[in-house]
Scaffold this motif. Structure first.
Motif, PDB file in Angstrom:
ATOM      1  N   HIS A  68      -0.562  93.357  14.617  1.00 53.63           N
ATOM      2  CA  HIS A  68      -0.249  91.958  14.793  1.00 53.63           C
ATOM      3  C   HIS A  68       1.059  91.911  15.551  1.00 53.63           C
ATOM      4  O   HIS A  68       1.013  91.112  16.678  1.00 53.63           O
ATOM      5  CB  HIS A  68       0.194  91.639  13.282  1.00 53.63           C
ATOM      6  CG  HIS A  68       0.681  90.043  13.227  1.00 53.63           C
ATOM      7  ND1 HIS A  68      -0.026  89.263  13.475  1.00 53.63           N
ATOM      8  CD2 HIS A  68       1.805  89.676  12.509  1.00 53.63           C
ATOM      9  CE1 HIS A  68       0.541  88.060  13.180  1.00 53.63           C
ATOM     10  NE2 HIS A  68       1.534  88.281  12.584  1.00 53.63           N
ATOM     11  N   HIS A  69       2.102  92.406  15.365  1.00 52.72           N
ATOM     12  CA  HIS A  69       3.186  92.450  16.118  1.00 52.72           C
ATOM     13  C   HIS A  69       3.226  93.256  17.792  1.00 52.72           C
ATOM     14  O   HIS A  69       2.689  94.341  17.666  1.00 52.72           O
ATOM     15  CB  HIS A  69       4.381  93.112  15.648  1.00 52.72           C
ATOM     16  CG  HIS A  69       4.665  92.397  14.240  1.00 52.72           C
ATOM     17  ND1 HIS A  69       5.358  93.141  13.282  1.00 52.72           N
ATOM     18  CD2 HIS A  69       4.943  91.108  14.033  1.00 52.72           C
ATOM     19  CE1 HIS A  69       5.451  92.073  12.318  1.00 52.72           C
ATOM     20  NE2 HIS A  69       5.062  90.914  12.707  1.00 52.72           N
ATOM     21  N   PRO A  70       3.297  92.331  18.605  1.00 57.05           N
ATOM     22  CA  PRO A  70       3.192  92.952  19.935  1.00 57.05           C
ATOM     23  C   PRO A  70       4.128  94.214  20.326  1.00 57.05           C
ATOM     24  O   PRO A  70       5.313  94.032  20.156  1.00 57.05           O
ATOM     25  CB  PRO A  70       3.496  91.796  20.995  1.00 57.05           C
ATOM     26  CG  PRO A  70       3.539  90.373  20.094  1.00 57.05           C
ATOM     27  CD  PRO A  70       3.662  90.981  18.708  1.00 57.05           C
ATOM     28  N   ALA A 102      -2.826  90.885  18.120  1.00 59.31           N
ATOM     29  CA  ALA A 102      -3.261  89.299  17.550  1.00 59.31           C
ATOM     30  C   ALA A 102      -2.063  88.919  16.763  1.00 59.31           C
ATOM     31  O   ALA A 102      -1.760  89.216  15.612  1.00 59.31           O
ATOM     32  CB  ALA A 102      -4.571  89.342  17.050  1.00 59.31           C
ATOM     33  N   HIS A 103      -1.052  88.210  17.428  1.00 57.36           N
ATOM     34  CA  HIS A 103       0.171  87.573  16.886  1.00 57.36           C
ATOM     35  C   HIS A 103       0.102  86.145  16.331  1.00 57.36           C
ATOM     36  O   HIS A 103      -0.536  85.876  15.530  1.00 57.36           O
ATOM     37  CB  HIS A 103       1.262  88.103  17.998  1.00 57.36           C
ATOM     38  CG  HIS A 103       2.607  87.919  17.378  1.00 57.36           C
ATOM     39  ND1 HIS A 103       3.654  87.584  17.854  1.00 57.36           N
ATOM     40  CD2 HIS A 103       3.145  88.033  15.832  1.00 57.36           C
ATOM     41  CE1 HIS A 103       4.833  87.605  17.131  1.00 57.36           C
ATOM     42  NE2 HIS A 103       4.247  87.972  15.947  1.00 57.36           N
ATOM     43  N   THR A 104       0.729  85.206  17.253  1.00 53.20           N
ATOM     44  CA  THR A 104       0.833  83.926  16.710  1.00 53.20           C
ATOM     45  C   THR A 104      -0.350  83.392  16.698  1.00 53.20           C
ATOM     46  O   THR A 104      -0.820  82.272  16.158  1.00 53.20           O
ATOM     47  CB  THR A 104       1.792  83.216  17.659  1.00 53.20           C
ATOM     48  OG1 THR A 104       1.743  83.369  18.972  1.00 53.20           O
ATOM     49  CG2 THR A 104       3.321  83.594  17.128  1.00 53.20           C
ATOM     50  N   SER A 191       4.040  83.200   6.732  1.00 56.64           N
ATOM     51  CA  SER A 191       3.975  84.390   6.971  1.00 56.64           C
ATOM     52  C   SER A 191       5.179  84.925   7.966  1.00 56.64           C
ATOM     53  O   SER A 191       5.210  84.222   9.171  1.00 56.64           O
ATOM     54  CB  SER A 191       2.739  85.071   7.505  1.00 56.64           C
ATOM     55  OG  SER A 191       2.358  84.568   8.680  1.00 56.64           O
ATOM     56  N   GLY A 192       5.724  85.949   7.998  1.00 59.13           N
ATOM     57  CA  GLY A 192       6.735  86.472   8.780  1.00 59.13           C
ATOM     58  C   GLY A 192       8.103  85.424   8.633  1.00 59.13           C
ATOM     59  O   GLY A 192       8.437  85.172   7.664  1.00 59.13           O
ATOM     60  N   SER A 193       8.680  85.427   9.835  1.00 59.28           N
ATOM     61  CA  SER A 193      10.137  84.901   9.866  1.00 59.28           C
ATOM     62  C   SER A 193       9.715  83.289   9.745  1.00 59.28           C
ATOM     63  O   SER A 193       9.451  82.738  10.720  1.00 59.28           O
ATOM     64  CB  SER A 193      10.826  85.178  11.004  1.00 59.28           C
ATOM     65  OG  SER A 193      11.093  86.474  11.029  1.00 59.28           O
ATOM     66  N   SER A 244       4.402  90.325   3.753  1.00 59.21           N
ATOM     67  CA  SER A 244       3.766  88.858   4.075  1.00 59.21           C
ATOM     68  C   SER A 244       2.701  88.860   4.906  1.00 59.21           C
ATOM     69  O   SER A 244       1.812  88.005   4.731  1.00 59.21           O
ATOM     70  CB  SER A 244       4.812  87.793   4.322  1.00 59.21           C
ATOM     71  OG  SER A 244       5.225  87.987   5.644  1.00 59.21           O
ATOM     72  N   GLU A 245       2.785  89.889   5.732  1.00 60.96           N
ATOM     73  CA  GLU A 245       1.886  90.051   6.939  1.00 60.96           C
ATOM     74  C   GLU A 245       0.886  91.205   6.892  1.00 60.96           C
ATOM     75  O   GLU A 245      -0.494  91.128   7.458  1.00 60.96           O
ATOM     76  CB  GLU A 245       2.336  89.993   8.306  1.00 60.96           C
ATOM     77  CG  GLU A 245       3.344  88.665   8.292  1.00 60.96           C
ATOM     78  CD  GLU A 245       3.765  88.518   9.708  1.00 60.96           C
ATOM     79  OE1 GLU A 245       4.324  89.594  10.475  1.00 60.96           O
ATOM     80  OE2 GLU A 245       3.667  87.385  10.259  1.00 60.96           O
ATOM     81  N   PHE A 246       1.231  92.309   6.257  1.00 57.83           N
ATOM     82  CA  PHE A 246       0.337  93.562   6.253  1.00 57.83           C
ATOM     83  C   PHE A 246      -0.967  93.153   5.648  1.00 57.83           C
ATOM     84  O   PHE A 246      -2.049  93.835   6.124  1.00 57.83           O
ATOM     85  CB  PHE A 246       1.119  94.610   5.417  1.00 57.83           C
ATOM     86  CG  PHE A 246       0.084  95.745   5.235  1.00 57.83           C
ATOM     87  CD1 PHE A 246      -0.323  96.763   6.410  1.00 57.83           C
ATOM     88  CD2 PHE A 246      -0.485  96.055   4.373  1.00 57.83           C
ATOM     89  CE1 PHE A 246      -1.016  97.733   6.233  1.00 57.83           C
ATOM     90  CE2 PHE A 246      -1.434  97.077   4.328  1.00 57.83           C
ATOM     91  CZ  PHE A 246      -1.872  98.038   5.145  1.00 57.83           C
TER      92      PHE A 246
END
Ligand SMILES: [Zn+2]
Length: 282
Positions: A68-70, A102-104, A191-193, A244-246
């Motif tokens: 998810h996170h670049p 694959a992020h936002t 999800s996330g911040s 929240s994202e895993f």
């Protein structure tokens, strides 16, 4: 089912589900390293491409890692192997592992990261907090965050425990701001911040907003402002960003498995940076 799967084919499937055009302008999504023509028999999924995750992908025999996170978001002038990210890149390329993020785009897609979080906390994912325009039906619009209702109103205390049970375990667990006995039914998740959406969630009339990375002043000011208008104004639930994202990794795996004949592995190393929490004993 495809007879032969490649990095490029998996990239196509991921971008069909999570279109790159949905990504925020500051984001960096897509293939980070790897040859689209390379064959893939095993694809691994994780939230962050840390060194431990890259090593695990190699150990699992994966030829592709989807996160998810670049890994690289801002301009880089070196990927020397004696820098943390350079070492990750070297590990991946030397061992023939392609990396895609694959992020936002995955946050805004349907289903996406926010839908997974919404389902876990017990709501049917409805309208986004911030829809991508234009849309035909707001309830099904693409965008960041989701709003929905619990089948029955429960106390904030019960809801917070429910969120803790539904998400993967972290050292900090889950905390909430608001009257523990207040009833909650209408829920927003991001999800996330998600602290930039505190006001938007309140304006949409939710009882509780679930997100991550919340800080003292934004939450304190948000609660005061909201409670000025409505003493029963929205409560806030703060989870670990990773937690929240895993769970999204299972969604991404299912998308790949539904289209391609390839072995899949979810790397469940907890990449939440926080490893200890303590409570004063007396
Ligand atoms: Zn995130």
């Amino acid at each position: 089912m495809a007879e032969r799967t490649t990095v490029g084919e998996i990239r196509r499937v991921i971008h069909e589900a999570y279109p790159q055009e949905l990504a925020e302008s500051w984001d960096a999504v897509g293939l980070v390293c790897g040859d689209p023509q390379d064959d893939v028999s095993t694809v691994a999924f994780a939230l962050d491409c840390t060194q431990e995750v890259a090593d695990k992908a190699v150990e699992l025999g994966a030829q592709m890692l989807i996160v998810h996170h670049p890994l690289l978001m801002r301009g880089v002038t070196s990927v020397a192997a004696d820098t943390p990210k350079g070492k990750v890149i070297h590990t991946l390329i030397r061992n023939g592992v392609a990396l895609l993020s694959a992020h936002t785009n995955a946050d805004k897609a349907r289903p996406g990261v926010n839908d997974k979080l919404a389902e876990l906390v017990g709501i049917k994912p409805g309208r986004p907090i911030v829809p991508v325009e234009p849309y035909d039906n707001l309830e099904e619009a693409l965008g960041l965050g989701r709003i929905g209702e619990l089948p029955e109103a429960i106390t904030l205390r019960e809801f917070t425990q429910r969120v803790a049970e539904a998400l993967p375990k972290t050292e900090w667990g889950v905390r909430a701001a608001g009257d523990p006995e207040r009833m909650v039914k209408r829920v927003a998740v991001s999800s996330g911040s998600g602290d930039s959406f505190l006001d938007k969630a309140a304006a949409l009339g939710v009882d509780v907003y679930v997100t991550s990375d919340l800080r003292h002043h934004p939450v304190d000011e948000h609660l005061r402002a909201a409670h000025l208008m409505d003493p029963e104004g929205p409560a806030v639930v703060d989870t670990a960003h990773w937690a929240s994202e895993f769970p999204w990794t299972a969604q991404a795996r299912d998308i790949v498995e539904s289209v391609l004949r390839v072995k899949t592995e979810i790397i469940d190393l907890r990449t939440d940076p926080w490893t200890i929490s303590a409570q004063k004993e007396n």
